[in-house]
Design a protein around this motif. Sequence first.
Motif, mmCIF file in Angstrom:
data_model
loop_
_atom_site.group_PDB
_atom_site.id
_atom_site.type_symbol
_atom_site.label_atom_id
_atom_site.label_comp_id
_atom_site.label_asym_id
_atom_site.label_seq_id
_atom_site.Cartn_x
_atom_site.Cartn_y
_atom_site.Cartn_z
ATOM 1 N N ARG A 1 0.838 -1.115 -0.047
ATOM 2 C CA ARG A 1 0.024 0.049 0.004
ATOM 3 C C ARG A 1 0.894 1.436 0.060
ATOM 4 N N VAL A 2 1.873 1.183 0.976
ATOM 5 C CA VAL A 2 2.667 2.292 1.018
ATOM 6 C C VAL A 2 3.486 2.671 -0.306
ATOM 7 N N LEU A 3 3.919 1.598 -0.935
ATOM 8 C CA LEU A 3 4.583 1.692 -2.160
ATOM 9 C C LEU A 3 3.656 2.345 -3.523
ATOM 10 N N ALA A 4 2.225 1.887 -3.135
ATOM 11 C CA ALA A 4 1.742 2.317 -4.483
ATOM 12 C C ALA A 4 0.980 3.776 -4.161
ATOM 13 N N LEU A 5 1.028 3.988 -2.658
ATOM 14 C CA LEU A 5 0.696 5.709 -2.538
ATOM 15 C C LEU A 5 1.900 6.664 -2.872
ATOM 16 N N THR A 6 3.140 6.050 -2.516
ATOM 17 C CA THR A 6 3.985 6.917 -2.798
ATOM 18 C C THR A 6 4.389 7.099 -4.409
ATOM 19 N N ALA A 7 4.152 5.908 -5.118
ATOM 20 C CA ALA A 7 4.350 5.992 -6.580
ATOM 21 C C ALA A 7 3.269 6.857 -7.079
ATOM 22 N N ARG A 8 2.160 6.899 -6.595
ATOM 23 C CA ARG A 8 1.151 7.810 -6.970
ATOM 24 C C ARG A 8 1.138 9.192 -6.784
ATOM 25 N N LYS A 9 2.089 9.501 -5.740
ATOM 26 C CA LYS A 9 2.635 10.753 -5.457
ATOM 27 C C LYS A 9 3.534 11.275 -6.185
ATOM 28 N N LEU A 10 4.517 10.316 -6.665
ATOM 29 C CA LEU A 10 5.370 10.717 -7.656
ATOM 30 C C LEU A 10 5.075 11.003 -9.077
ATOM 31 N N VAL A 11 3.874 10.242 -9.571
ATOM 32 C CA VAL A 11 3.335 10.111 -10.921
ATOM 33 C C VAL A 11 2.605 11.826 -10.909
ATOM 34 N N ARG A 12 1.924 11.902 -9.840
ATOM 35 C CA ARG A 12 0.966 13.253 -9.928
ATOM 36 C C ARG A 12 2.277 14.436 -10.117
ATOM 37 N N LEU A 13 3.516 14.294 -9.149
ATOM 38 C CA LEU A 13 4.378 15.274 -9.323
ATOM 39 C C LEU A 13 5.028 15.419 -10.860
ATOM 40 N N VAL A 14 5.335 14.531 -11.406
ATOM 41 C CA VAL A 14 5.891 14.088 -12.757
ATOM 42 C C VAL A 14 4.934 14.904 -13.812
ATOM 43 N N ASN A 15 3.548 14.569 -13.580
ATOM 44 C CA ASN A 15 2.577 15.151 -14.371
ATOM 45 C C ASN A 15 2.590 16.605 -14.483
ATOM 46 N N TYR A 16 2.604 17.067 -13.313
ATOM 47 C CA TYR A 16 2.544 18.514 -12.584
ATOM 48 C C TYR A 16 3.667 19.277 -13.706
ATOM 49 N N LEU A 17 4.823 18.643 -13.573
ATOM 50 C CA LEU A 17 6.207 19.109 -13.705
ATOM 51 C C LEU A 17 6.103 19.192 -15.521
ATOM 52 N N LEU A 18 5.575 18.152 -16.080
ATOM 53 C CA LEU A 18 5.471 18.363 -17.709
ATOM 54 C C LEU A 18 4.558 19.188 -17.983
ATOM 55 N N ARG A 19 3.272 19.249 -17.426
ATOM 56 C CA ARG A 19 2.246 20.231 -17.587
ATOM 57 C C ARG A 19 2.763 21.718 -17.608
ATOM 58 N N THR A 20 3.453 22.003 -16.633
ATOM 59 C CA THR A 20 4.040 23.521 -16.228
ATOM 60 C C THR A 20 5.378 23.713 -17.045
ATOM 61 N N ASN A 21 5.952 22.815 -17.672
ATOM 62 C CA ASN A 21 7.223 22.775 -18.112
ATOM 63 C C ASN A 21 8.193 23.248 -17.059
#
Length: 57
Positions: A24-44
């Motif tokens: 569970r903790v691995l999935a939650l941490t991975a989800r947090k990382l994916v959201r961060l990467v998505n934000y960084l890509l959208r905002t360049n």
Amino acid sequence: MHDIAFAQYYSLKKADPAKYAEKRVLALTARKLVRLVNYLLRTNRLYEPKEVIRQKA
């Protein structure tokens, strides 16, 4: 593991009593990382961590 924000988040979630806590903790941490990467890509933007944990060689 090397980023203090993710390390603290991982530790906080791992302390929660839950069935299959490790997975569970691995999935939650991975989800947090994916959201961060998505934000960084959208905002360049580049990721600039506040503090990085350095490993001793």
